[in-house]
Design a protein around this motif. Sequence first.
Motif, short mmCIF file in Angstrom:
data_model
loop_
_atom_site.label_atom_id
_atom_site.label_comp_id
_atom_site.label_asym_id
_atom_site.label_seq_id
_atom_site.Cartn_x
_atom_site.Cartn_y
_atom_site.Cartn_z
N ALA A 257 0.83 -1.20 0.00
CA ALA A 257 0.00 0.00 0.00
C ALA A 257 0.87 1.25 0.00
O ALA A 257 1.90 1.32 0.67
N GLU A 261 -2.90 5.36 -0.17
CA GLU A 261 -3.84 4.33 0.25
C GLU A 261 -3.95 4.27 1.76
O GLU A 261 -5.04 4.00 2.31
N ASN A 262 -2.84 4.52 2.47
CA ASN A 262 -2.89 4.58 3.92
C ASN A 262 -3.83 5.69 4.39
O ASN A 262 -4.63 5.50 5.31
N ILE A 264 -6.26 6.96 2.66
CA ILE A 264 -7.62 6.55 2.29
C ILE A 264 -8.20 5.64 3.38
O ILE A 264 -9.37 5.76 3.77
N MET A 265 -7.38 4.71 3.88
CA MET A 265 -7.83 3.81 4.94
C MET A 265 -8.22 4.59 6.18
O MET A 265 -9.27 4.33 6.80
N MET A 268 -11.48 6.31 5.55
CA MET A 268 -12.58 5.35 5.57
C MET A 268 -12.99 5.05 7.01
O MET A 268 -14.19 5.05 7.35
N ASN A 314 -7.50 -8.38 -0.24
CA ASN A 314 -7.29 -7.23 -1.10
C ASN A 314 -7.51 -5.97 -0.27
O ASN A 314 -8.39 -5.93 0.60
N PHE A 315 -6.72 -4.93 -0.55
CA PHE A 315 -6.83 -3.69 0.22
C PHE A 315 -8.26 -3.16 0.22
O PHE A 315 -8.77 -2.71 1.25
N TRP A 316 -8.92 -3.21 -0.92
CA TRP A 316 -10.24 -2.61 -1.04
C TRP A 316 -11.33 -3.42 -0.36
O TRP A 316 -12.48 -2.95 -0.25
N MET A 317 -11.00 -4.61 0.15
CA MET A 317 -11.97 -5.35 0.95
C MET A 317 -12.27 -4.63 2.27
O MET A 317 -13.26 -4.94 2.94
N LEU A 318 -11.42 -3.65 2.60
CA LEU A 318 -11.70 -2.84 3.79
C LEU A 318 -13.04 -2.12 3.67
O LEU A 318 -13.70 -1.84 4.68
N LEU A 319 -13.46 -1.84 2.43
CA LEU A 319 -14.76 -1.21 2.22
C LEU A 319 -15.90 -2.11 2.67
O LEU A 319 -16.99 -1.63 3.04
#
Length: 414
Positions: A257, A261-262, A264-265, A268, A314-319
Amino acid sequence: MTASPQTIKIGSFEVARPIAFAYLLSIFYNITFFLQFSATPYLVKHLQLSDADYGYIQTIFGVFQMIGGPLFGYVIQKFGIRLALHLCYFSTLLSGLMLYFSFDYYSLLLSRIPVVFMHGQQAYQTLLSALTSPGKERTSAFGRMGLTFGIGFIFVPIFSIAATKIGGDLAPFLVSAALCALPSFVLETCIERKSYEHEITQDNSNGPPPEINITNVVRILQKPGVLNVMAKKNGGVVPFLMIIAVLNLYIIEKFNATNTENQIMQMMMGVFIMFSNGFGVIWLRKKFDEQTLLIIGSLSFVLGYTLFTFVFFNFWMLLVIMPFVSLGMSVVATCSDSLLTALVDESEQGIVLGTATSFNSLVRTFSPLFAGSLLQNYGFQSLTILGVVGSLLAISLMVLSPVDENLIKKHKTE
């Protein structure tokens, strides 16, 4: 926006005037606090300190916060919420100035001393406790505190970017110190003292407030239902704090990441917690009582931790994952704190909230050590499984040992 002498109405939402300004105070303070928090890594880089030095400074920060929780609670009970809030604002101002003028490792270390009294959330929870009645009203008020956190979180990058462009990487410290004047002004001019200080006055008529010492803390913790609620709260919350301590490191190593992206996390998480607190908790409280909500929140924790364990590829699974974990954190933390204030006398609310805050500060202080060890030796899933187990144990305690409803005060102490 329309207003009456006692209420403020925005659209269809109406809230008592003192409570509305308490939320405004919370927004201002969150901005000042997180401006310092977000700028500190740049100060460490500016001073050319090592990662180990930064780790020691963060540990000292956690220790001082842990010590300061019950101490700040005692200040509230001894001198009143108003003076305690001003102490919080002055400490934040002093911290900002000391950080800005730090020139080496030891001066940076000294700048952490004021954080002993930088307990804005604890102060506002105590203020809201004095302005609301136990039960639905107080839980909803505590829930909206999460909305103020999110709003403050959104404004921090705006102030930080503007300050950095104008005055350099360390300018946010000066902006933070200057902004501390705003909540002091609002507190003195917009909230009538009689709306919250009458609680303390009545309690003092029945005797002096409890002293801050181990004996009194233990006595308050031993009151019926208090340890019960704290255990239910921390079954799911402690694993969450441990996961957060190493999540940045894990996504960098696992998913490569970027810094963007950090960020963004982080955004979120802030947005999810904001909406969970500001809307989810309030809507749920209209349909369920606090003890039922604790079960719902813990079930949300279980689902979130399970998703972390099996589908975080996957990183976007955080959503997908973070809404469940954020709802669990919001519901469990808000309802348990509301219950804690209802289980003790008015004069003890600051101390019990301070003790709960100190425990979480203790966990945050040592989370990087223990969570990092588990991550290195057993993998990230060891932390998420710990979350599932802790949350299930908390649910079992909720089902098998509910708090006696007769212990929960339905009205303010006369």
